[in-house]
Enzyme design. Structure first.
Site, short mmCIF file in Angstrom:
data_model
loop_
_atom_site.label_atom_id
_atom_site.label_comp_id
_atom_site.label_asym_id
_atom_site.label_seq_id
_atom_site.Cartn_x
_atom_site.Cartn_y
_atom_site.Cartn_z
N GLU A 151 -5.46 -8.38 -0.63
CA GLU A 151 -6.21 -8.16 0.61
C GLU A 151 -7.66 -7.97 0.22
OE1 GLU A 151 -4.78 -5.33 3.52
OE2 GLU A 151 -2.69 -5.67 2.93
N GLU A 204 0.82 -1.23 0.00
CA GLU A 204 0.00 0.00 0.00
C GLU A 204 0.85 1.27 0.00
OE1 GLU A 204 -3.07 -0.30 3.06
OE2 GLU A 204 -4.11 -1.83 1.88
O1 AHR Z 1 -5.20 -6.04 6.83
C1 AHR Z 1 -5.13 -4.92 7.67
C2 AHR Z 1 -4.41 -3.75 7.02
O2 AHR Z 1 -5.19 -3.28 5.96
C3 AHR Z 1 -3.08 -4.05 6.38
O3 AHR Z 1 -2.02 -3.96 7.29
C4 AHR Z 1 -2.96 -2.98 5.34
O4 AHR Z 1 -2.19 -3.39 4.25
C5 AHR Z 1 -4.38 -2.63 4.99
O5 AHR Z 1 -4.60 -1.28 5.04
#
Ligand code: AHR
Length: 493
Positions: free
Chosen positions: A290, A172
């Site tokens: 994610e 990110e």
């Molecule tokens: O999964 C939780 C968080 O969400 C992670 O650390 C980050 O990559 C995202 O913002």
């Protein structure tokens, strides 16, 4: 209401890459400490790993587990996690404002992934970390031996290389919350140089560059375009991240899968624009590394504690239906999405939840994720669907969303369907004439009267899929009544 689905076996979309059923564990909250690792626990093995958690993870058949972060990654010094445990430093984890004891590092995590039948999806720090730090990590993990770092791994108990083949180049990096956040061009240049090192050290490795941390970022899809313009010929995947929330409108929330489809299509369009710009023959694939439902954000103040409770969402039946819908979007985009990681796996926004010193339970979302992982392998077909749609904030949402998988080896057809209707018993007609005659071998259904029902330590099986009665006779057309608000998996052979 009536929904008619015509499945034609020649209408194939793609062979599913099994990495679509991957997951993620970050050094965050209780994911590692008291999640997968709790040395004093009665069910801990000789390395301190909880065997109850190992069993739950094994049942999910997760091919890759992304590690060690997440936001944590961007301040992580990987060498803190190697060598004798008693000599490892305790550090401030600035990303989550906790204490990191470093009792688990890459070697222990690699051992754990072997115990659960998975592989590590590595990630390197592009925040405070340099290109050299990343290259050192690649060498430590994947170079066989005879160099300082590979021999260090061998001294630390791992003679054979870890062979980590898929690497996330940062996390990110578009987000202002990220430690040492970069702008797209600076990140693109750093990522390119890192991938060059990766592939020189281990030519078999694949690299995932950071796309946007959500389709809601103002910088999406410009960030992605610029990053790809710098890295297109060297990168193998661009990442997407997306979490869905319930803004007190269940219909919109249930339509999250529609929005995920829109986001994926926009990312594909961006990647293909860069392909055209570069006159490249190469196609860029997507890694949705994610994804989940995440909105409760209940947490205690936790400044600078070890393994406090952070992001421990308690999932309901409704959340499970939404996760099922998102899984269908993954399958229906399997031609371009090759990797996807349910974020995360244990305790932190996770399907598996533990009590320190106590038991482990499967949260509601465990079940739809397990369903797509166990039954979503094969060739995705594109059926023709006729049925009503309803208007939501994400656009028109089908009353019933489906995905169909043809497992040519096992000679089975699996039909997944999500009935998003609140009051609608749906007459669902499946026309499968192109397969000749089939028999329905099972049908499981996750549904219930109380959408807010959760699994708890007291009632761990409150929300559970149940077996539905199946039509035993061979047929080529099936008529099935789907309960309202239900997640269904039907197998035909
Ligand atoms: O999964 C939780 C968080 O969400 C992670 O650390 C980050 O990559 C995202 O913002």
């Amino acid at each position: 209401d009536e929904v008619r689905v015509c499945v034609e076996k020649a209408f194939t979309l793609a062979q599913v890459d099994e990495r679509l059923f991957s997951s993620f564990i970050e050094h965050l909250g209780r994911a590692i400490y008291t999640g997968i690792y709790e040395p004093g626990h009665p069910l801990a093995d000789e390395q301190g790993f909880r065997t109850d958690v190992i069993d739950f993870v094994k049942d999910l058949r997760v091919p890759l587990i992304r590690y060690p972060g997440g936001n944590f990654l961007s301040g992580y010094r990987w060498m803190d996690g190697i060598g004798p445990k008693e000599k490892r430093p305790v550090r401030l984890d600035v990303a989550w404002k906790t204490l990191e004891p470093n009792e688990i590092g890459i070697g222990e995590f690699y051992d754990w992934t072997r115990k659960v039948g998975s592989k590590v999806m590595g990630s390197v720090n592009m925040g405070t970390g340099t290109v050299q730090d990343a290259a050192d990590f690649f060498e430590y993990c994947n170079y066989p031996g005879g160099t300082y770092l590979s021999d260090l791994r061998r001294q630390n108990g791992h003679d054979a290389p870890f062979d980590i083949r898929t690497w996330c180049i940062g996390n990110e990096m578009d987000g202002h919350w990220q430690i040492c956040h970069l702008d797209a061009a600076d990140y693109g240049k750093k990522a390119l140089e890192t991938i060059k090192m990766l592939k020189w050290i281990d030519p078999q490795s694949e690299a995932v560059v950071c796309g946007s941390s959500s389709g809601l970022m103002k910088s999406f899809p410009e960030w992605d375009r610029i990053v790809l313009e710098h890295t297109y010929e060297k990168a193998d995947f661009i990442s997407l991240h997306r979490y869905y929330e319930n803004f007190d409108n269940d219909d919109d929330f249930l339509a999250s899968f529609v929005e995920l489809g829109t986001y994926i299509k926009a990312a594909i369009a961006t990647a293909d624009y860069v392909k055209a710009l570069k006159r490249s023959a190469k196609t860029m694939y997507l890694s949705l590394d994610e994804w989940n439902v995440w909105y409760q954000r209940r947490q205690e103040p936790h400044d600078w504690q070890k393994a406090p409770s952070i992001l421990e969402d308690h999932y309901s039946l409704l959340d499970a239906l939404v996760v099922g819908g998102l899984g269908l979007t993954l399958l229906n985009n399997a031609n371009r999405v090759k990797i996807a990681c349910l974020a995360q796996l244990v305790n932190v926004i996770a399907p598996i939840f533990t009590k320190e010193g106590g038991s482990a339970i499967r949260q509601t979302i465990y079940y739809p994720f397990r369903d797509i992982s166990l039954h979503g392998r094969g060739v995705v077909l594109t059926p023709v669907v006729h049925g009503p749609k309803k208007e939501t904030k994400y656009g028109d949402c089908p009353l019933v969303e489906t995905a169909v998988i043809h497992d040519e080896e096992g000679k089975t057809v699996t039909v997944f369907c999500l009935n998003t209707g609140k009051n609608d018993l749906v007459e669902f007609t499946l026309d499968m004439r192109s397969f000749g005659k089939l028999r329905m071998s099972f049908w499981t259904c996750l549904t219930g009267k109380d959408l807010s029902a959760e699994n708890t330590f007291e009632k761990p099986n409150a929300v559970n899929p149940r077996n539905m009665p199946v039509e035993k006779t061979a047929a080529s057309t099936f008529s099935i009544t789907l309960p309202p608000l239900s997640w269904n998996v039907m197998k035909f052979a």
